[in-house]
Motif scaffolding. Sequence first.
Motif, PDB file in Angstrom:
ATOM      1  N   THR A 143      -5.609  -8.876  -5.394  1.00  0.00           N
ATOM      2  CA  THR A 143      -4.720  -7.719  -5.442  1.00  0.00           C
ATOM      3  C   THR A 143      -3.778  -7.828  -4.260  1.00  0.00           C
ATOM      4  N   TRP A 144      -2.478  -7.714  -4.512  1.00  0.00           N
ATOM      5  CA  TRP A 144      -1.494  -7.878  -3.455  1.00  0.00           C
ATOM      6  C   TRP A 144      -0.429  -6.796  -3.539  1.00  0.00           C
ATOM      7  N   SER A 145       0.317  -6.649  -2.469  1.00  0.00           N
ATOM      8  CA  SER A 145       1.365  -5.632  -2.411  1.00  0.00           C
ATOM      9  C   SER A 145       2.527  -6.012  -3.325  1.00  0.00           C
ATOM     10  N   ASP A 146       3.022  -5.017  -4.045  1.00  0.00           N
ATOM     11  CA  ASP A 146       4.186  -5.223  -4.915  1.00  0.00           C
ATOM     12  C   ASP A 146       4.932  -3.898  -4.986  1.00  0.00           C
ATOM     13  N   VAL A 147       5.951  -3.777  -4.163  1.00  0.00           N
ATOM     14  CA  VAL A 147       6.667  -2.498  -4.068  1.00  0.00           C
ATOM     15  C   VAL A 147       7.407  -2.166  -5.353  1.00  0.00           C
ATOM     16  N   GLY A 148       7.597  -3.166  -6.212  1.00  0.00           N
ATOM     17  CA  GLY A 148       8.307  -2.917  -7.465  1.00  0.00           C
ATOM     18  C   GLY A 148       7.438  -2.326  -8.552  1.00  0.00           C
ATOM     19  N   ARG A 149       6.124  -2.226  -8.312  1.00  0.00           N
ATOM     20  CA  ARG A 149       5.223  -1.706  -9.325  1.00  0.00           C
ATOM     21  C   ARG A 149       4.770  -0.301  -8.958  1.00  0.00           C
ATOM     22  N   GLU A 150       4.472   0.477  -9.988  1.00  0.00           N
ATOM     23  CA  GLU A 150       3.945   1.818  -9.751  1.00  0.00           C
ATOM     24  C   GLU A 150       2.607   1.692  -9.040  1.00  0.00           C
ATOM     25  N   GLY A 151       2.440   2.393  -7.962  1.00  0.00           N
ATOM     26  CA  GLY A 151       1.230   2.274  -7.156  1.00  0.00           C
ATOM     27  C   GLY A 151       1.360   1.280  -6.028  1.00  0.00           C
ATOM     28  N   GLY A 152       2.383   0.444  -6.077  1.00  0.00           N
ATOM     29  CA  GLY A 152       2.674  -0.456  -4.974  1.00  0.00           C
ATOM     30  C   GLY A 152       1.829  -1.702  -4.890  1.00  0.00           C
TER      31      GLY A 152
END
Length: 450
Positions: A193-202
């Motif tokens: 699981t990694w950070s993704d600011v473009g997805r809902e929930g981040g």
Amino acid sequence: MSDVAPSLAGWMARQRWYATKGRTPSLRVIGSYEADLGDALALTLLIIDDGADKPVLYQVPLVSRSAPLPGGDAAFIGSADGRYLYDGPHDPAYAAELLRTMTDQARIDGADVVVEGTRIVDPGRVRRSRVLSGEQSNTSIIYDVEGGPVEHVIAKVFRVLHHGDNPDVTTQASLTRGGSTHIPSSFGSLRATWSDVGREGGTATGHLAFSQEFLPGLDDAWRVALGAAAAGTDFTAEAHDLGVAVAEIHATLAADLGTVAAGTDEVAGALASMRRRITTAAREVPEIAEHAAAIGAVYDAAEHLAWPDLQRIHGDLHLGQALLSERGWMLIDFEGEPLRPMPERSRADLPIRDIAGMLRSFDYVAGSLAHESEPVDASGWAHDARRAFVDGYIASSGFDVRASRALLDAFEIDKAVYEAIYESRNRPDWLGIPLAAVARLAARSAPAAD
């Protein structure tokens, strides 16, 4: 990292799994995690390449050593501050650690990434490892093991990462749980699981790697079938058994993962995907555009047919995805069609799609022999093999495929259109193989005029 970044970018651009050939990588690390290997340090980076038209996320496992790795010249990336940096899968210490992380179901909290191992079966102790050569999109590590259920294990390291479950992992895990004898047994997987600011929930989550039984020295069905067709050898018994194996795979997946009724939304979604593919093909392949109206009529008619239940399937089934072993036919590579988005590959689908894919593959055997310097007419061979495969599927499943011929034709057309796109981009000389199928199937399945 900053000291070796120039070396890393240049090295990545030369790798077969680098997705944007001819571009200069523009790298951005979004997460990492470490493992102490005793006399070395494993550092796995999640790197976004902004040098592509659309950013691509890569998994790049590295090993940093204070002394050169014996025999590691081909995997050497660069050096800085007296440390030597290597491509992780080629380093035996990393390879052993990767399998251990899955087997021990370890959890690693890294920098902006959390990694968790999952064990299905303990594969045993690693004696040695090596990297399988020739792959393009992933990197596979072959292990010789002892004390486990098999002698050889393969771990597939996914280089390009996507959000969502990888069906190659989840489908084969399901089949292993279900006791299928038609796949190599799965042993474990690694998920992050990694950070993704473009997805809902981040955040985003996806598979980094998985391990399964390795079956060395087996011929795939394409080579077996091609040799039989070239020699004019009957292949109907093998094709029948392959149909049985595919049907049993479908039954196991339906029992373990369930089925979904093909309602209005599901039918509309499947046909929308087919129609999008026609639009792409018509733009790239003028010959497909000539049949677009007839194909559209076939799809329109399919919308009003009775569709069987949807379920998890192979998704990219052809002769190259089956191996002939002492245990009979074994199916491999459940990732689905490469041109499909990852979430779409894991959706419940019609088993007919797999049947259509295998039927197209028998046609490809005949088509490839027709392109030899001394052409061989194997059209009759392909017809007999296709019939035997369907007979085997019906005998095992009880599903009368031929009663759903119009629906099967629609899915076979879709597969042939996919092939036409591929051939136009990669092997223009072979474009006639899918085009002939499109013309034949569109004409056969076109609704009768009022």
